[in-house]
Design a protein around this motif. Structure first.
Motif, PDB file in Angstrom:
ATOM      1  N   ALA A  42       2.453  -2.196   8.715  1.00  0.00           N
ATOM      2  CA  ALA A  42       1.563  -1.953   9.855  1.00  0.00           C
ATOM      3  C   ALA A  42       0.569  -3.102   9.933  1.00  0.00           C
ATOM      4  CB  ALA A  42       0.832  -0.621   9.713  1.00  0.00           C
ATOM      5  N   ILE A  43       0.113  -3.404  11.140  1.00  0.00           N
ATOM      6  CA  ILE A  43      -0.878  -4.449  11.351  1.00  0.00           C
ATOM      7  C   ILE A  43      -2.240  -3.788  11.517  1.00  0.00           C
ATOM      8  CG2 ILE A  43      -0.760  -4.542  13.857  1.00  0.00           C
ATOM      9  CD1 ILE A  43      -0.821  -7.569  11.434  1.00  0.00           C
ATOM     10  N   GLY A  44      -3.308  -4.587  11.442  1.00  0.00           N
ATOM     11  CA  GLY A  44      -4.671  -4.064  11.485  1.00  0.00           C
ATOM     12  C   GLY A  44      -5.161  -3.931  10.060  1.00  0.00           C
ATOM     13  N   SER A 130       0.762  -0.950   4.216  1.00  0.00           N
ATOM     14  CA  SER A 130       1.866  -0.156   3.666  1.00  0.00           C
ATOM     15  C   SER A 130       1.394   0.665   2.475  1.00  0.00           C
ATOM     16  CB  SER A 130       3.030  -1.061   3.265  1.00  0.00           C
ATOM     17  OG  SER A 130       2.608  -2.057   2.353  1.00  0.00           O
ATOM     18  N   ASP A 131       0.498   0.106   1.656  1.00  0.00           N
ATOM     19  CA  ASP A 131      -0.066   0.832   0.518  1.00  0.00           C
ATOM     20  C   ASP A 131      -1.122   1.839   0.960  1.00  0.00           C
ATOM     21  OD1 ASP A 131       1.511  -0.616  -1.207  1.00  0.00           O
ATOM     22  OD2 ASP A 131      -0.139  -1.294  -2.471  1.00  0.00           O
ATOM     23  N   VAL A 132      -2.055   1.396   1.810  1.00  0.00           N
ATOM     24  CA  VAL A 132      -3.184   2.244   2.195  1.00  0.00           C
ATOM     25  C   VAL A 132      -2.706   3.450   3.003  1.00  0.00           C
ATOM     26  CG1 VAL A 132      -5.365   2.331   3.460  1.00  0.00           C
ATOM     27  CG2 VAL A 132      -4.762   0.285   2.143  1.00  0.00           C
ATOM     28  N   ASP A 133      -1.843   3.210   3.989  1.00  0.00           N
ATOM     29  CA  ASP A 133      -1.363   4.319   4.813  1.00  0.00           C
ATOM     30  C   ASP A 133      -0.574   5.327   3.982  1.00  0.00           C
ATOM     31  OD1 ASP A 133      -2.527   2.916   6.847  1.00  0.00           O
ATOM     32  OD2 ASP A 133      -0.683   2.516   7.958  1.00  0.00           O
ATOM     33  N   PHE A 212       3.167 -13.109  13.858  1.00  0.00           N
ATOM     34  CA  PHE A 212       2.595 -12.951  12.527  1.00  0.00           C
ATOM     35  C   PHE A 212       3.643 -12.517  11.515  1.00  0.00           C
ATOM     36  CE2 PHE A 212       1.753  -9.211  15.164  1.00  0.00           C
ATOM     37  CZ  PHE A 212       2.339  -8.192  14.426  1.00  0.00           C
ATOM     38  N   SER A 213       3.282 -12.684  10.234  1.00  0.00           N
ATOM     39  CA  SER A 213       4.122 -12.236   9.132  1.00  0.00           C
ATOM     40  C   SER A 213       3.257 -12.149   7.879  1.00  0.00           C
ATOM     41  CB  SER A 213       5.296 -13.202   8.920  1.00  0.00           C
ATOM     42  OG  SER A 213       6.196 -12.679   7.944  1.00  0.00           O
TER      43      SER A 213
END
Length: 532
Positions: A42-44, A130-133, A212-213
């Motif tokens: 995810a972005i942000g 990916s970790d936080v969500d 982005f990447s």
């Protein structure tokens, strides 16, 4: 799976999981519905001091002690070292010219460093989403939220007395009837598609795209020639007065037509991307992905040197249109979080605090009929019944878009960009400190939107309409003065702004408190840090 609940939250990013946990704590039977599976990209990814204090206050009010450590780098690292984040000590900007290696001017006029914290312990963070969500989804489940993933929602019938969601999960039909549906699925999200709600965009905002990447082996600017200002005869060396290591920040490379972000996580991965106007996107052929990235690097030698050894860890993502603003953000039986109602640009890390402000606003509205009352009262606050959630959400997004549009117009003249950016840093620092002191407005808005003089000056001094002249910097300084508690617009600092607690103490009257109260609260915070 039971088909009925009080509140159904669509989308399990950080915002969806947080509002689901809050609703569950208030006694509502809550479901969290996800199209995919965690962990997922995810972005942000960049928080801010305002985001940090909002996390603290939401966690305290709704009894979410396991969420509170995410408010600052030090507590996060000690409590959840396995949840990846990055150190964000401030905001760093470098102005680049095409085909020209970057060289810091002796007066630092082509760079801007603004500290957001006095040390690593209290620092903001970059979030590996990916970790936080994934972490927050597990917390929501542990809090009693009913979580359903791999759910493809296909229809939505809204109604004030109960809305119907219908779709399929692994080939099996699923129907969920809920008193309230909260859309946390992001831009172009579920309710926008299901109800065919128009994207009306922002008046006067430039059309922009992004590419982005994530990467490994991205060099640090402070280890490269050119990024340090000349010092004591050495070609380029670190000045002792630097407010923080410039790479431990939200680092921005600014150029005519757009900008680039570089955000470092603690696991060696770096998030990087470019946000550019359509004119530059067409020149780069941004839809090509990796070849467009290489064409961009060819334009800016110092950025190319920073990414000379970088290796992308995933495919490039192209966003053919970044700005997003729905025609309406709420209706009978449904509301959108700010992340679903509008998206402007990652510049100045506005996405996470805007979403958290929306969660705070919605949480207070849910309290009106909550079976369980919140843990902590809002002292000296007026009730929230009169607030129009959707209108307020869109007004804050519109206000943010006006500011970011002005920033894009100022990119060709960095001196004007550095001056105009002071609106953000004044508004953000004032909002954070007023919350820490418990003197925030009853219905706090983003970036001073609830202060008519400040908001009007932000629009009137926008580089979109105001040319840079001899009075411009002084006009900015005068306009932000009522909120300036961070020593901003000080020419003697030459675009390097450290955290100076005396600046905040001297601004006590602007916050409506005594210098003694501010000094006491600051010392208490620092002493608590030392005791941990």
């Amino acid at each position: 799976m039971s088909p009925d609940c009080d509140i159904a939250v669509v989308g399990s990013g950080f915002g969806g999981s947080l509002i689901a946990m809050i609703a569950q704590r208030l006694g509502y039977r809550t479901m969290l519905l996800e199209r995919g599976r965690h962990p997922r990209f995810a972005i942000g990814e960049s928080a801010s001091p305002l985001a940090g204090i909002l996390i603290e206050q939401l966690a305290d009010r709704y009894d979410l002690p396991r969420v509170r450590p995410l408010s600052a780098f030090g507590t996060w690292q000690r409590t959840y070292p396995e949840v990846t984040c990055g150190l964000k000590r401030g905001f760093t900007y470098f102005k680049h010219e095409r085909r020209t290696p970057y060289r810091a001017n002796a007066d630092r006029s082509n760079q801007l460093l603004v500290a957001a914290s006095p040390n690593d312990e209290l620092s903001d963070t970059h979030w590996l989403r990916s970790d936080v969500d994934h972490f927050l989804v597990r917390e929501a489940i542990d809090a009693g939220v009913e979580y359903v993933d791999e759910l493809q929602l296909e229809s939505f019938e809204p109604a004030a007395e109960g809305s119907l969601l219908a779709g399929h999960r692994r080939g099996t039909p699923v129907a969920v009837r809920s008193r309230l549906v909260v859309d946390a699925s992001g831009p172009h999200g579920f309710i926008s598609r299901a109800l065919k709600i128009r994207n009306v965009g922002f008046d006067g905002y430039p059309p922009t795209q992004a590419l982005f990447s994530h990467f490994t082996d991205v060099a640090r600017c402070e280890d490269m020639s050119g990024f340090m200002a000349p010092h004591e005869g050495a070609p380029y060396a670190m000045d002792d007065a630097a407010p923080y290591p410039m790479d431990d920040a939200a680092l921005h490379h600014v150029f005519d037509g757009g900008w680039m972000w570089v955000l470092r996580f603690g696991n060696g991965v770096t998030s990087a991307g470019i946000a550019v106007t359509d004119t530059l996107a067409d020149e780069l052929k941004l839809a090509d992905g990796a070849p467009a990235w290489r064409r961009f690097l060819d334009l800016f030698p110092s950025v190319a040197a920073q990414f000379a050894d970088a290796v992308p860890t995933r495919e490039f993502t192209w966003m053919p249109r970044m700005p997003w603003r729905v025609e309406q953000a709420s209706g009978p039986g449904w509301v959108m979080l700010p992340s679903a109602a509008g998206f402007v640009d990652p510049l100045f890390s506005t996405g996470i605090p805007l979403t958290l402000l929306g969660i705070e606003r919605l949480g207070r509205i849910l309290e009106n009929e909550a079976p369980v009352k919140p843990r902590a009262p809002y002292e000296s606050q007026v009730p929230h019944e009169g607030v129009l959630y959707g209108a307020t959400t869109l007004a804050d997004v519109d206000h943010t878009a006006r500011f970011i549009a002005g920033c894009y117009a100022s990119f060709p003249r960095f001196e004007q960009f550095a001056a105009y950016s002071m609106f953000y840093f004044a508004g953000a620092s004032f909002a954070e400190m007023s919350r820490r002191l418990g003197v925030q407005a009853a219905n706090p808005r983003f970036l001073g939107a609830d202060r008519p003089d400040f908001a009007s000056a932000l629009a009137e001094l926008s580089p979109q309409s105001r040319v840079f002249d001899a009075r411009y910097v002084a006009d900015i300084a005068r306009s932000i003065e009522p909120l300036n508690i961070a020593g901003l617009c000080d020419a003697a600092k030459q675009n390097w702004y450290p955290v100076d607690l005396q600046d905040t103490v001297r601004g006590a009257a602007k916050l409506g408190v005594t210098e003694e109260k501010i000094a006491c609260d600051i010392l208490q915070t620092l002493n608590l840090v030392g005791d941990r």
